[in-house]
Design an enzyme around this catalytic site. Sequence first.
Site: not given
Ligand code: F6P
Length: 544
Positions: A203, A264, A350, A381, A509
């Site tokens: 995204k 996302g 999330e 199991h 990150k």
């Molecule tokens: O780090 C979390 C996140 O932002 C999620 O919410 C999202 O689904 C994933 O990373 C991937 O994000 P993108 O589609 O922007 O690469």
Amino acid sequence: MPGPFKPNDAPVWPLLAKHRRAAQRFSLPRLFEQEPDRFERMHCSAAGLTLDYSRSLATAETVSLLLQAAEAVQLRDRIEALFGGGEVNPTEGRAALHTSLRDAGAGTPHRGEIEEVQRRIASFAVTLRAGGWIGATGRPVTDLVNLGIGGSDLGPRMVTAALHGDDPGRVRCHFVSNIDGADLAQVLAGLAPETTLFIISSKSFSTLETLQNAAAARQWLSGMAGREEDYARHLVAVTANPGRATEFGIPEDNIFPLWDWVGGRYSLWSAVGLPIVVAAGVDNFNELRAGAAAMDEHFRQAPFGENLPVLLGMLGIWYLNYWNATSYAVLPYLQRLRLFPDFLQQLEMESNGKSMRTDSRAVDYDTAPVVWGSVETNGQHSFHQLLHQGTRFVPVEFIAALEPGRGGDERHPWVLASCLGQARALMTGKTREEAREELLKEGKPEDEADRLAPHKAMPGNRPSNLILLERLDPRHLGALIALYEHKVYVQSVVWHTNAFDQYGVELGKVLGKRIHGALTGGDAGDLDPATRGVIDLYKKKYGK
Ligand code: F6P
């Protein structure tokens, strides 16, 4: 330490707290004795799914109070806000209109652009599936690799696994998410650049793992004969950031848009679902969407007392906020749903793993339980021992199907029997006396039976829900996913959390980038001693 659960001033919360004290005496076997019609009263169906909550630690009074609580947070209005494009994601100033993607009927917000993208998705998938997407060297593409992570991976990966073999085309689908090179290497090992197409699904088009994998994939493609500009035929992007995708070298025609009003983890219904359409065909994807749309309609229209997402969500509130069940286990008794627990982990944790309310006050109660589980009967199991005799209180959600659909065989009654057997064992348990009797019947001497009986006794009274699909097929899978999406929304409304942002993932990150700099020769600077210590070990090892 969370205080008494009171998300707003409504009188129902103290009533629920009082009821919880009375519920301490609930015994599931006794409740069934007293209320033989419990199953009749405590199950309901919609969109081909049945929710059986008769094995929950709840009575008619519990349910009535929980539904009053749902009213007390104006859930009905909030549902309408979700569907109507209201700003349900206030920290980012956005709507969350994943529901529009499944039924873009008249009056649906963004209908025109949704339909246009759906047409493009269908045409792309039809060409690819028929072997009509020709690569740089003139050979048709045979393998599609989705590069994405989180919501750009888990949903399409889970659905593709669930529908594997339903109307397969000529193209195999693969998924790579991890920045650990072993993931990509393993997938590429059996593939040829000339016949492989990558979907870079992001995204933001700024996610480290995805961009690293995309760069590695581009490098791999460059090993192919032909002109560099032709490699672009092997790259497709799904993104809300087309500028970055273009910079990366993806031709405009190969970029599928995504919108900021699709979160996302709610995006498999959009172009993020491309691998699903390629793997299982346009009709099956439409069926998936239709199943979700049927659940949407039910969520919007059904009275709360018969509303599956509302009941499931409110029972979750009951266990977390009144019984302190800090985790719950989701156990699909369907091999094809093996990735469902992974998908749910992102969806639930999330979305609602937050400690700040939308009104910017800190919560003083728990939100979002830890979701865990695995495909069954494997878990039986492994961790079921803890579920049956451990010290923790872990409500269970069983998912099963009356008809298993493709891949199931004459052993299906064993699958269903295993599921129901576990639910019953959790509920009824076994007394010491019963255990002792069994041991004596096996021929054990009395003293041995006395010694072993406490170890073999099981407390029981452990609650579970059962979600029963009429059949595991695209339509019912779509309804199942939508059921959980809406359950998460119901809970966010009660907890006053924003289910559609995820700021908590950011700091790690940023620090990861800084530490990467230090590991690869930069200065560890003011990093803490623990981090610096490991950086030094790494540098010593690699002589840096
Ligand atoms: O780090 C979390 C996140 O932002 C999620 O919410 C999202 O689904 C994933 O990373 C991937 O994000 P993108 O589609 O922007 O690469």
